[in-house]
Design an enzyme around this catalytic site. Structure first.
Site, PDB file in Angstrom:
ATOM      1  N   GLY A 291       0.776  -1.239   0.042  1.00 26.47           N
ATOM      2  CA  GLY A 291       0.067   0.054  -0.023  1.00 26.47           C
ATOM      3  C   GLY A 291       0.913   1.108  -0.171  1.00 26.47           C
TER       4      GLY A 291
ATOM      5  N   GLY B  23      -8.209  -8.618  -7.200  1.00 30.78           N
ATOM      6  CA  GLY B  23      -6.941  -8.625  -7.696  1.00 30.78           C
ATOM      7  C   GLY B  23      -6.318  -9.870  -7.559  1.00 30.78           C
TER       8      GLY B  23
ATOM      9  N   ILE C 111      -4.505 -10.925  -4.645  1.00 31.66           N
ATOM     10  CA  ILE C 111      -4.762 -11.619  -3.325  1.00 31.66           C
ATOM     11  C   ILE C 111      -6.020 -12.173  -3.445  1.00 31.66           C
ATOM     12  CG2 ILE C 111      -4.971 -11.210  -1.064  1.00 31.66           C
ATOM     13  CD1 ILE C 111      -3.143  -8.790  -1.386  1.00 31.66           C
TER      14      ILE C 111
ATOM     15  N   ARG D 233      -7.974  -3.054   4.049  1.00 33.84           N
ATOM     16  CA  ARG D 233      -7.866  -1.768   4.881  1.00 33.84           C
ATOM     17  C   ARG D 233      -8.987  -1.614   5.745  1.00 33.84           C
ATOM     18  NH1 ARG D 233      -3.499  -2.431   3.628  1.00 33.84           N
ATOM     19  NH2 ARG D 233      -1.990  -1.158   2.495  1.00 33.84           N
TER      20      ARG D 233
ATOM     21  N   ASP E 106      -8.304  -8.521   9.881  1.00 28.41           N
ATOM     22  CA  ASP E 106      -6.869  -8.351  10.019  1.00 28.41           C
ATOM     23  C   ASP E 106      -6.691  -6.958  10.028  1.00 28.41           C
ATOM     24  OD1 ASP E 106      -4.195  -9.364  10.309  1.00 28.41           O
ATOM     25  OD2 ASP E 106      -3.816  -8.885   8.365  1.00 28.41           O
TER      26      ASP E 106
ATOM     27  N   HIS F 199      -3.339  -6.989  12.017  1.00 26.64           N
ATOM     28  CA  HIS F 199      -2.710  -6.548  10.809  1.00 26.64           C
ATOM     29  C   HIS F 199      -1.522  -7.391  10.407  1.00 26.64           C
ATOM     30  CE1 HIS F 199      -2.676  -3.156   7.379  1.00 26.64           C
ATOM     31  NE2 HIS F 199      -2.104  -4.239   7.056  1.00 26.64           N
TER      32      HIS F 199
ATOM     33  N   SER G 295       0.653 -10.117   6.142  1.00 26.52           N
ATOM     34  CA  SER G 295       2.106 -10.374   5.423  1.00 26.52           C
ATOM     35  C   SER G 295       2.928 -10.958   6.319  1.00 26.52           C
ATOM     36  CB  SER G 295       2.739  -8.855   4.822  1.00 26.52           C
ATOM     37  OG  SER G 295       3.055  -8.103   5.757  1.00 26.52           O
TER      38      SER G 295
END
Length: 352
Positions: free
Chosen positions: A87, A173, A175, A266, A290, A315, A318
């Protein structure tokens, strides 16, 4: 008496130690001067403003505030900004464009890790993981007499009772498609998605996706249909004003009472107040998040923290070792590419 000679090497400032696998890529070079924030905490703003002066490159985290003040402090020498994130909402794109500063980011490398988390959250939300884990941790299990439907929740996978299973995606997209790939073995029968309104529908592409995933149907639909038909809704669209509160009270009211909501994108995409009400009044079965509005300032008295059917993660989409190492390496290579005038592995061009 020796004569002081200023370094002629371009200076790069890095706002966090990137680990033993990546830092040598920077520190062992003799053609750049590397300045690194020495603590494993948020980079001190005063330190950053002082050290960024005269820098050619700057590598930041998602938590670092990049604004006109910081860019002014760096001065005209700054050629590249590299962010260790997919992001870039924390980066003022018009300010970078005005100063001809190149921007590097880290897409793709975190796709699989976030998709894994999305599936995990869907399973946890549907099978009441937050609620039933608390039963064990609080020593209440012995007090709960067994009954045929104790601790039950809706099954994510298809079954003889419910052979049809539909997943809905807000955003379709990389993901989202990686998440869909993981869902197919669960017996998924239908994939619905809502895309960017500025992009026209493409039935041929939908048919190609259906063939590629081995599904009877993949279709782009409106948000109202997606909400009403999906057994699980994955929020995986970009952040920003255009998608703020795309999941609002109206959307949540249309969802099935047995459906779950997963947000791994987000926090701003989901209206927190509406979700709290949806969970309390059982408009939906549960939620797995998340990301949250206002993160990381989320305290124990936050209304979603108190909801037993809401699974919350800090969060960590990743946060696999392999992914973070890959992101750090890409961010460092973006930084060096921009500083030395070379190609960058992932440069934002304004066309994404």
């Amino acid at each position: 008496m020796g004569v002081f000679v200023a370094s002629t090497r371009p200076k790069v400032v890095v706002t966090r130690n990137l680990g033993p696998e990546t830092m040598p890529l920077l520190l062992e070079r003799d053609d750049v001067e590397v300045v690194v924030w020495p603590e494993d905490t948020y980079c001190d703003r005063k330190w950053l403003l002082e050290n960024v002066r005269g820098a050619t490159g700057l590598l930041v985290m998602l938590s670092d505030r990049v604004d006109a003040e910081l860019l002014e402090a760096a001065g005209p020498s700054l050629k590249v900004l590299s962010t260790m994130s997919v992001g870039y909402e924390h980066v003022p794109l018009p300010e970078l464009a005005k100063r001809n500063i190149r921007l590097g980011y880290t897409p793709d490398v975190l796709t699989d890790a976030v998709a894994d988390i999305a599936i995990m959250l869907a399973l946890m939300a549907s099978r009441n993981a937050e609620e039933v884990t608390a039963v064990v941790r609080n020593g209440e299990w012995p007090k709960r007499p067994w009954s045929p439907f104790m601790f039950c929740g809706p099954q994510l996978s298809a079954s003889t009772v419910h052979p049809q299973r539909t997943a809905g995606f807000i955003g379709f997209g990389r993901i989202a498609q990686a998440t869909l790939k993981r869902l197919v073995p669960f017996g998924l029968t239908t994939c619905l998605y809502a895309g960017n309104p500025a992009t026209p529908a493409d039935p041929a592409a939908d048919a190609a996706h259906a063939r590629a995933f081995g599904l009877p149907r993949v279709a782009r639909v409106g948000l109202a249909e997606l909400a009403a038909e999906s057994d699980v809704v994955f929020v995986l669209a970009p952040g920003g004003p255009a998608t703020r509160h795309v999941v609002d009270a109206a959307f949540l009211r249309r969802m099935k009472s047995t459906a779950v909501l997963v947000n791994a994108a987000r926090g701003t995409l989901v209206d927190t107040d509406a979700l709290v009400r949806a969970l309390r009044e059982r408009w939906i079965w549960g939620a797995g998040l998340d990301v949250l509005e206002g993160e990381p300032v989320i305290h124990a008295d936050h209304p979603l923290v108190k909801e037993p059917r809401c699974t919350l993660l800090p969060h960590i989409g990743s946060a696999s070792i392999e992914t973070r190492q890959g992101m750090a390496k890409m961010a460092a290579e973006n930084l060096l590419g921009g500083v030395l005038g070379h190609a960058m592995p992932a440069e934002f061009t304004g066309t994404k």
